[in-house]
Scaffold this active site. Sequence first.
Site, PDB file in Angstrom:
ATOM      1  N   ASN A   8      -9.749  -4.061  -1.876  1.00 59.57           N
ATOM      2  CA  ASN A   8      -9.068  -4.172  -3.170  1.00 59.57           C
ATOM      3  C   ASN A   8      -9.928  -4.823  -4.247  1.00 59.57           C
ATOM      4  OD1 ASN A   8      -6.928  -2.904  -2.060  1.00 59.57           O
ATOM      5  ND2 ASN A   8      -5.597  -4.708  -1.935  1.00 59.57           N
ATOM      6  N   ARG A  17      -4.812   5.824  -4.936  1.00 62.01           N
ATOM      7  CA  ARG A  17      -4.013   5.263  -6.011  1.00 62.01           C
ATOM      8  C   ARG A  17      -4.800   4.256  -6.862  1.00 62.01           C
ATOM      9  NH1 ARG A  17      -1.335   1.160  -7.827  1.00 62.01           N
ATOM     10  NH2 ARG A  17       0.437   1.712  -9.120  1.00 62.01           N
ATOM     11  N   ASP A  39      -0.193   5.342  -1.550  1.00 58.36           N
ATOM     12  CA  ASP A  39       0.546   4.883  -0.374  1.00 58.36           C
ATOM     13  C   ASP A  39       2.028   5.132  -0.541  1.00 58.36           C
ATOM     14  OD1 ASP A  39      -1.658   3.888   0.823  1.00 58.36           O
ATOM     15  OD2 ASP A  39      -1.190   1.772   0.529  1.00 58.36           O
TER      16      ASP A  39
END
Length: 427
Positions: free
Chosen positions: A24, A95, A119
């Site tokens: 992330n 995403r 997701d």
Amino acid sequence: MSERFRVVGGARLHGSVTVVGAKNSALKLMAGALLAVGRTRLTNVPGIVDVTIMAELLRRLGAAVDWDPATGVVEIDVPERIGHRADYQLVRALRASICVLGPLVARVGEADVAVPGGDAIGSRGLDLHAEGLEALGAKVHVAHGYLIAAAPQGLHGADIRLEFPSVGATENVLMAAVLAPGHTRIDNAAREPEIVDIAAFLVAMGAQVTGAGTSTIEIEGVEALRPTEHTVVPDRVAAGSWAFAAATTGGDVEVVGGIAAHLQLALDLLSGAGASVTTTESGFRVVGAPYRPRSIDVATLPYPGFPTDLQPFAITYDAVADGSAMVTENLFEARFRTVQELARLGADARIDGHHVMVHGVPQLSGAPVEASDIRAGAALVLAGLVADGVTTVSGAHHVDRGYDQFELQMQALGAEVTREPDDELYG
Ligand code: UD1
């Protein structure tokens, strides 16, 4: 051909496992590289599919990207002129592609980014991203499945108060504001370590950013940024999942590269319930209780609260812990898909709105189950370890998005986890 994990129950994980850079953070840093013309070098990048997809997205925007999963090095060479469109084909696969929005508006003055699916974990709005960019002077609208942002007159600094400390919105506003002339203040900003990492990267590029890691980030826009070299912050979610894996199986795992301070709450909960948690020279070590661990109540919250990405591991832990516990999901709706699958393994867990009531049972019972996202998949493999017999976890590709060769890491800790073709009816 789709694949699944085959898990033989009964293992106590034992040994050491290494966590590399956070997915992330790495994906956002790659997008952030677009802010400077020239060659940016990122190290400690995880060897996962999502990085490959982000590399492709950057290539389609005109950058040259060298990505070597074996060394964890990504080099991104950004030309003077870059594109501004991120297609649905890529965004639906990743995403997190939405994080190119801020850098593109700042660099090119416009961005067309497909509205992501990603997701399967509930609806996730983009309203805070849009409001933040509008405050900086962009016009934002959605048409034909694309979020279109344009700032023909350029951006300018602004005072922005996020209604919710959204990680993605904080990142997009931050990465746009670094090149927006004037002063920007983001109140109620997300405080995740990945935000601190991105801010450090931007500062190394010549940006003026202070306050990252607190609720107020202040930015003084600069005219241009220069490329830099940066090492990605270790993945606290991967590290946390190994901590839960040790505690759930009564094992003994050293998480090399893990930063205990980034997981304070989760580690405190585990040690309060019987595990021993110590920091080591290169990370931290979790030794599961010598008896059946006590259950823990968990409520997910933005950092420094309990991470939503660890919630499936907490439910799996509680499924076999001694006692009853309530797990509350405050960030995402419908992020309880693990529960239905755990029920197939004999867990006693009931969903009530955004709560799950879990009554621990001494052992689960192996069965075929299906992963719905990265963490749910990894948590189900863990559940298979505390089930008797064999559990198969379909949808291995979900787990590959977050863990580099998960089954090899499990094997190194003494677990019998292998990958095999899935014999689904319609494959
Ligand atoms: C990031 C992480 C994800 C993690 C999450 C929360 C990445 C690629 N993903 O996701 O793994 O679970 O942080 O720690 O970094 N929201 C809005 N409007 C917005 C933006 C968000 O309503 O404009 C809502 C979402 O619907 C969700 C909540 O805010 O309910 C949290 O979202 P956010 O913090 O933005 O998470 P992500 O950046 O999507």
